[in-house]
Design a protein around this motif. Structure first.
Motif, mmCIF file in Angstrom:
data_model
loop_
_atom_site.group_PDB
_atom_site.id
_atom_site.type_symbol
_atom_site.label_atom_id
_atom_site.label_comp_id
_atom_site.label_asym_id
_atom_site.label_seq_id
_atom_site.Cartn_x
_atom_site.Cartn_y
_atom_site.Cartn_z
ATOM 1 N N GLN A 3 0.845 -1.189 0.000
ATOM 2 C CA GLN A 3 0.000 0.000 0.000
ATOM 3 C C GLN A 3 0.882 1.241 0.000
ATOM 4 N N LEU A 4 0.519 2.186 -0.823
ATOM 5 C CA LEU A 4 1.244 3.445 -0.924
ATOM 6 C C LEU A 4 0.285 4.561 -0.556
ATOM 7 N N VAL A 5 0.676 5.369 0.407
ATOM 8 C CA VAL A 5 -0.174 6.472 0.851
ATOM 9 C C VAL A 5 0.571 7.778 0.641
ATOM 10 N N ALA A 33 12.758 0.147 -6.893
ATOM 11 C CA ALA A 33 12.714 1.579 -7.119
ATOM 12 C C ALA A 33 11.368 2.129 -6.672
ATOM 13 N N MET A 34 11.377 3.404 -6.350
ATOM 14 C CA MET A 34 10.150 4.150 -6.103
ATOM 15 C C MET A 34 10.209 5.424 -6.920
ATOM 16 N N GLY A 35 9.047 5.989 -7.148
ATOM 17 C CA GLY A 35 9.060 7.186 -7.963
ATOM 18 C C GLY A 35 7.749 7.933 -7.930
ATOM 19 N N TRP A 36 7.738 9.009 -8.683
ATOM 20 C CA TRP A 36 6.561 9.854 -8.815
ATOM 21 C C TRP A 36 6.244 10.029 -10.294
ATOM 22 N N TYR A 37 4.975 9.927 -10.586
ATOM 23 C CA TYR A 37 4.450 10.193 -11.909
ATOM 24 C C TYR A 37 3.335 11.221 -11.750
ATOM 25 N N ARG A 38 2.965 11.843 -12.857
ATOM 26 C CA ARG A 38 1.865 12.812 -12.785
ATOM 27 C C ARG A 38 1.007 12.734 -14.030
ATOM 28 N N GLN A 39 -0.225 13.154 -13.851
ATOM 29 C CA GLN A 39 -1.155 13.166 -14.970
ATOM 30 C C GLN A 39 -1.984 14.431 -14.917
ATOM 31 N N ALA A 40 -1.827 15.240 -15.940
ATOM 32 C CA ALA A 40 -2.605 16.459 -16.070
ATOM 33 C C ALA A 40 -3.885 16.162 -16.853
ATOM 34 N N PRO A 41 -4.902 16.983 -16.711
ATOM 35 C CA PRO A 41 -6.164 16.746 -17.430
ATOM 36 C C PRO A 41 -5.939 16.641 -18.931
ATOM 37 N N GLY A 42 -6.472 15.585 -19.514
ATOM 38 C CA GLY A 42 -6.361 15.400 -20.950
ATOM 39 C C GLY A 42 -5.019 14.902 -21.433
ATOM 40 N N LYS A 43 -4.129 14.591 -20.523
ATOM 41 C CA LYS A 43 -2.800 14.128 -20.906
ATOM 42 C C LYS A 43 -2.524 12.754 -20.325
ATOM 43 N N GLN A 44 -1.516 12.106 -20.889
ATOM 44 C CA GLN A 44 -1.126 10.798 -20.381
ATOM 45 C C GLN A 44 -0.282 10.957 -19.117
ATOM 46 N N ARG A 45 -0.261 9.894 -18.338
ATOM 47 C CA ARG A 45 0.579 9.884 -17.154
ATOM 48 C C ARG A 45 2.038 9.897 -17.596
ATOM 49 N N TYR A 94 1.173 10.750 -8.668
ATOM 50 C CA TYR A 94 1.022 9.383 -8.204
ATOM 51 C C TYR A 94 2.367 8.817 -7.752
ATOM 52 N N CYS A 95 2.344 8.180 -6.612
ATOM 53 C CA CYS A 95 3.517 7.464 -6.131
ATOM 54 C C CYS A 95 3.540 6.079 -6.762
ATOM 55 N N ASN A 96 4.717 5.627 -7.097
ATOM 56 C CA ASN A 96 4.890 4.325 -7.727
ATOM 57 C C ASN A 96 5.976 3.539 -7.009
ATOM 58 N N SER A 97 5.764 2.236 -6.878
ATOM 59 C CA SER A 97 6.820 1.350 -6.406
ATOM 60 C C SER A 97 6.990 0.238 -7.430
ATOM 61 N N HIS A 98 8.230 -0.010 -7.806
ATOM 62 C CA HIS A 98 8.523 -0.977 -8.854
ATOM 63 C C HIS A 98 9.239 -2.185 -8.260
ATOM 64 N N ASP A 109 8.453 -8.100 -13.752
ATOM 65 C CA ASP A 109 8.384 -6.734 -13.236
ATOM 66 C C ASP A 109 6.931 -6.354 -12.993
ATOM 67 N N TYR A 110 6.677 -5.680 -11.886
ATOM 68 C CA TYR A 110 5.326 -5.234 -11.614
ATOM 69 C C TYR A 110 5.364 -4.000 -10.722
ATOM 70 N N ASP A 111 4.259 -3.296 -10.711
ATOM 71 C CA ASP A 111 4.179 -2.004 -10.034
ATOM 72 C C ASP A 111 2.961 -1.918 -9.123
#
Length: 123
Positions: A3-5, A33-45, A94-98, A109-111
């Motif tokens: 779980q990622l909070v 690895a861990m990381g951050w991704y983002r998604q703006a309205p109308g755009k891809q992550r 969005y937080c991501n863990s790989h 590989d999974y996230d």
């Protein structure tokens, strides 16, 4: 299961700063690895920044020099310090863990993803 909070999002004026946090719970065996991704309205992550278990970092060109990713392994937490924020940084982050594991000689590989936190930069 992992779980990622996430926390730390909000509204900030252009030029301001925010710090995002993401705490991982559950079994993190195999997390590389861990990381951050983002998604703006109308755009891809899109990728913002990642950090490996060894501390190697990677940044999107658009945030280099402004954002800093770091991690506290003892707290199982990854941070994203965002400075000099721009209007175009507005997005859900969005937080991501790989993870990577080897099963029968095959690499898998999974996230996992957090629920996302809104960052809004105003003029």
């Amino acid at each position: 299961q992992v779980q990622l909070v996430e926390s730390g999002g909000g509204l900030v004026q252009a030029g301001g700063s925010l710090r995002l946090s993401c705490a991982a719970s559950g079994s993190i065996f195999g997390m590389i690895a861990m990381g951050w991704y983002r998604q703006a309205p109308g755009k891809q992550r899109e990728l913002v920044a990642t950090i490996t278990s060894g501390g190697n970092t990677n940044y999107a060109d658009s945030v280099k020099g402004r954002f800093t990713i770091s991690r506290d392994n003892a707290k199982r937490t990854v941070y994203l310090q965002m400075n000099s924020l721009k209007l175009e940084d507005t997005a859900v982050y969005y937080c991501n863990s790989h993870f990577r594991r080897v099963v029968g000689g095959t690499i898998q590989d999974y996230d996992y993803w957090g629920q996302g936190t809104q960052v809004t930069v105003s003029s």
